[in-house]
Each structure stands twice: as C-alpha cells, then as structure tokens.
Design a protein around this motif. Structure first.
Motif, short mmCIF file in Angstrom:
data_model
loop_
_atom_site.label_atom_id
_atom_site.label_comp_id
_atom_site.label_asym_id
_atom_site.label_seq_id
_atom_site.Cartn_x
_atom_site.Cartn_y
_atom_site.Cartn_z
N SER A 19 0.67 10.85 17.74
CA SER A 19 2.14 10.79 17.82
C SER A 19 2.68 9.49 17.22
CB SER A 19 2.59 10.90 19.27
OG SER A 19 2.04 9.83 20.00
N LYS A 20 1.82 8.53 16.97
CA LYS A 20 2.29 7.25 16.43
C LYS A 20 2.24 7.22 14.90
CE LYS A 20 1.05 4.39 20.31
NZ LYS A 20 0.05 5.00 21.17
N LEU A 21 1.37 8.08 14.37
CA LEU A 21 1.09 7.98 12.94
C LEU A 21 2.30 8.30 12.04
CD1 LEU A 21 -1.23 7.24 11.09
CD2 LEU A 21 -1.80 9.65 10.94
N LEU A 22 3.02 9.37 12.35
CA LEU A 22 4.15 9.74 11.48
C LEU A 22 5.28 8.71 11.50
CD1 LEU A 22 4.90 13.56 11.36
CD2 LEU A 22 4.29 12.02 9.51
N PRO A 23 5.73 8.26 12.70
CA PRO A 23 6.75 7.21 12.71
C PRO A 23 6.30 5.97 11.93
CG PRO A 23 6.51 8.14 14.90
CD PRO A 23 5.44 8.75 14.07
N LEU A 24 5.03 5.62 12.07
CA LEU A 24 4.51 4.45 11.36
C LEU A 24 4.55 4.68 9.85
CD1 LEU A 24 3.04 1.72 11.47
CD2 LEU A 24 0.89 2.97 11.72
N TYR A 25 4.14 5.85 9.45
CA TYR A 25 4.14 6.21 8.03
C TYR A 25 5.57 6.14 7.47
CZ TYR A 25 3.14 8.92 3.81
OH TYR A 25 3.02 9.33 2.49
N PHE A 26 6.51 6.72 8.21
CA PHE A 26 7.91 6.72 7.75
C PHE A 26 8.44 5.29 7.66
CE2 PHE A 26 8.40 11.14 9.88
CZ PHE A 26 7.91 11.75 8.74
N MET A 27 8.08 4.46 8.64
CA MET A 27 8.53 3.05 8.64
C MET A 27 8.01 2.32 7.41
SD MET A 27 10.34 1.23 10.61
CE MET A 27 9.79 -0.44 10.43
N ALA A 28 6.71 2.45 7.17
CA ALA A 28 6.09 1.73 6.05
C ALA A 28 6.69 2.18 4.73
CB ALA A 28 4.58 1.96 6.07
N LYS A 29 6.86 3.48 4.57
CA LYS A 29 7.41 4.01 3.32
C LYS A 29 8.86 3.56 3.13
CE LYS A 29 3.97 6.23 1.56
NZ LYS A 29 3.40 5.83 0.28
N THR A 30 9.64 3.57 4.22
CA THR A 30 11.05 3.17 4.12
C THR A 30 11.14 1.68 3.76
OG1 THR A 30 11.47 4.75 5.89
CG2 THR A 30 13.28 3.30 5.32
N ALA A 31 10.29 0.87 4.36
CA ALA A 31 10.30 -0.57 4.06
C ALA A 31 10.07 -0.79 2.56
CB ALA A 31 9.24 -1.28 4.89
N LYS A 32 9.11 -0.07 2.01
CA LYS A 32 8.81 -0.20 0.57
C LYS A 32 10.01 0.26 -0.26
CE LYS A 32 4.85 -2.09 -0.38
NZ LYS A 32 3.65 -1.42 -0.77
N SER B 7 -4.38 3.63 4.45
CA SER B 7 -4.48 2.92 3.16
C SER B 7 -3.36 3.33 2.21
CB SER B 7 -5.83 3.20 2.49
OG SER B 7 -6.88 2.77 3.31
N SER B 8 -2.77 4.50 2.45
CA SER B 8 -1.71 4.94 1.55
C SER B 8 -0.33 4.42 1.96
CB SER B 8 -1.66 6.48 1.52
OG SER B 8 -1.11 6.96 2.73
N MET B 9 -0.24 3.79 3.13
CA MET B 9 1.08 3.32 3.57
C MET B 9 1.19 1.81 3.67
SD MET B 9 1.32 4.03 7.66
CE MET B 9 0.38 5.50 7.95
N ALA B 10 0.07 1.12 3.94
CA ALA B 10 0.12 -0.33 4.12
C ALA B 10 -0.63 -1.03 2.98
CB ALA B 10 -0.49 -0.70 5.46
N ASP B 11 -0.29 -2.31 2.76
CA ASP B 11 -1.01 -3.08 1.74
C ASP B 11 -2.18 -3.84 2.35
OD1 ASP B 11 0.82 -2.52 -0.47
OD2 ASP B 11 2.27 -3.63 0.75
N THR B 12 -2.06 -4.16 3.62
CA THR B 12 -3.11 -4.92 4.32
C THR B 12 -3.18 -4.43 5.77
OG1 THR B 12 -2.37 -6.86 3.08
CG2 THR B 12 -3.90 -7.27 4.86
N LEU B 13 -4.38 -4.53 6.32
CA LEU B 13 -4.58 -4.13 7.71
C LEU B 13 -5.24 -5.28 8.47
CD1 LEU B 13 -4.97 -1.97 10.02
CD2 LEU B 13 -7.15 -1.40 8.92
N ILE B 14 -4.70 -5.55 9.66
CA ILE B 14 -5.32 -6.57 10.52
C ILE B 14 -5.64 -5.89 11.85
CG2 ILE B 14 -4.99 -8.78 11.71
CD1 ILE B 14 -3.00 -9.53 9.52
N THR B 15 -6.87 -6.04 12.31
CA THR B 15 -7.24 -5.37 13.55
C THR B 15 -8.28 -6.18 14.32
OG1 THR B 15 -7.88 -3.24 14.50
CG2 THR B 15 -9.09 -3.93 12.55
#
Ligand code: R5P
Length: 288
Positions: free
Chosen positions: A63-76, A115-123
């Motif tokens: 349930s978190k993935l789509l909102p996150l995807y939309f956020m990342a794409k909108t920011a770009k 990898s298709s929505m963010a440029d870098t990942l920190i975990t």
C-alpha cells in the motif's frame, strides 16, 4: 544543492529528526485516497532544482509503493534535480530465489520498481542472505548502513553479563559484530523454516552460559516465530528469560504480544519502523 525532505505517511517522527539534524527544508505534501480508493498526490512545496529526499520505511509495502512512486515521479516532473529514497526498512528482500517452481523472485521485481523512481537509495541492514549486495538487483546507487554499533552500545550500557544469541546462520554477520563491540560472547543457533509460521530451532550446549543474560539479536522480527521458538529452547536449556532485539520491528499480526507471552523479558528494536518497542535511535545513520 538545497535539500528538501518529505515524510511519506507514517514517517513523520523520523523525518522531523532528520530535518532537524540536517537543517534541511521541510517539504509539504497532500496524499489522500479518492472515494474509489485510488491515490491523490500533490506536492505543495517548491522542489525545482532541489535534492528531494523522500522518507518512507517499507514494511507492509504494497500500500506504500504507489503513493511513493507517484511522489517521486511528481517531484521529477516539477524539476527536482535528484530524488533520494530513505527507506530505513527495505522490504521484499527475503524472496530472493525460487524455492518452488513457478514462484516470483519478488526482491528483483521490487528492486526494478524502486530503481525506476529514485536516483539513490539509503537503507539499514537490508536482508542480504543469498545476495551479497543490493547492486545485484538495484540499478541505482545505494548506501547500506548497519545498526550493529548502535545495538552493541545499547547492550553494553544496559545489560549485565550478556551472551549474544543469533537464531540462524544468516544472523552471524550482525550478531558477531554486536558481540565484538559489546565485548560479549556469542553463539549461533540452527534454524530450519518449514513454512511462514513454522520454524525449528536447535540450540547447542550452552550450560556454561546459565548465569548470563541471553540477548537474542535478529534483523527482522516478523511473525515472531523465530524468537518464540528460540525462547522455548532457551527455557528448556535452563537459561534466564531473554532480551529480544530486532533491527526492524515488522511484527506481523499479534507477534509483539506473542513474543512477550512466550517468555521474553523485553523486546527492543531500532526506529527503522515506528513501534512502541523502539529504544535504539539510528537516525544519525541516515544523514545525507
Ligand atoms: C530471516 O532469516 C530473518 O533473518 C529473520 O530471522 C526472520 O525474518 C524472522 O521472521 P519471523 O519473525 O517471521 O520468524
């Protein structure tokens, strides 16, 4: 480059800490569900030419993935220079191979989406078992941090006479590290998983540690079966009630209470996933 940090829903506390420590701008968003269940996302802050940081820990990820995807794409879309995802808990790392014909290796597919929505990942402490690094599946640069030093400090200053216990061979990587820094002995048990909620644990001879305080350390506590079965075995071996430490407080269903009911003295987790058991603050590992 100016940094602007956004909390995806549920990540507000950690995000505030990061904003304070980074002295970064706080980003504002509106995320809600349309009446039909689809997700509405609006970025209210100016992100143009900025380094956008999205904080979204990924337990219960679907349930978190789509909102996150939309956020990342909108920011770009709105001109963000880069999008960094801080996901203190990275999900879908455990299905990393085909155990039965026809199964999806979801860790790979999940990695493709991120990898298709963010440029870098920190975990923090992703569950790397059969894979040695995130770069085997993630095509974006990633930074992996480890909670071991923070856990060792907590153990060192809180527990008298600890014996660190890892429930399975995978846990040796972090249990040995925690034990070394806490100047404590450690043992690794053997685990065989027969199903999601069916695990079998074997404990070696631990007679000589009867006067120690057992401290179980695992990366993820999900159904709690690993902890519960280990606690049972330790009880049979005459050990004291253990302290259970997990990096990631996933706690599926009623797992937290079930572990306490099974005889754990206390359950302690890091704040990679918000939970009442969070005692070990790892926010400094996430600074950019
Ligand atoms: C898997 O091997 C992990 O390191 C953990 O031991 C496991 O995820 C714990 O899961 P559960 O709480 O469902 O036993």
């Amino acid at each position: 480059m100016k940094k602007i940090v956004f909390a995806l829903p549920g990540n507000e506390i950690l995000t505030e800490i990061l904003i304070h420590k980074e002295k970064a701008e706080k980003g504002f968003i509106e995320i809600r569900a349309f009446p039909d269940g689809e997700t509405y996302v609006r970025i209210l802050s100016d992100v143009k030419d900025k380094k956008v940081i999205l904080v979204c820990t990924l337990h219960n990820p679907d349930s978190k993935l789509l909102p996150l995807y939309f956020m990342a794409k909108t920011a770009k879309e709105l001109g963000a220079k880069t999008v960094t995802l801080i996901a203190p808990y990275l999900s879908y790392m455990r299905q990393d191979t085909v155990f039965q014909p026809g199964e999806a290796v979801t860790s790979t597919y999940f990695a493709h989406i991120i990898s298709s929505m963010a440029d870098t990942l920190i975990t923090i402490d992703p569950h790397l078992h059969r894979r040695s690094s995130l770069s085997e599946i993630y095509t974006i640069p990633s930074r992996v941090e480890h909670a071991a030093n923070h856990i060792s400090s907590w153990v060192k200053y809180t527990i008298e006479n600890p014996i660190l216990i890892g429930p399975d061979s995978e846990s040796e990587q972090w249990v040995s590290e925690v034990a070394k820094n806490a100047n404590a002995p450690y043992i690794i048990l053997t685990k065989v998983r027969h199903g999601d909620r069916d695990v079998e644990i074997s404990v070696p001879l631990i007679e000589k540690y009867k006067d120690f305080t057992p401290v179980l350390v695992d990366d993820i506590i999900s159904t709690g079966r690993t902890m519960i079965e280990t606690i049972k075995r330790l009880k049979t071996a005459g050990m004291k009630p253990p302290i259970c430490i997990g990096v990631h407080a996933v706690f599926a269903g009623n797992a937290y209470q079930e572990i306490l009911n099974s005889g754990a003295k206390e359950i302690i987790t890091c704040n990679t996933i918000p939970h009442e058991s969070n005692r070990i603050d790892i926010s400094d590992l996430l600074l950019i």
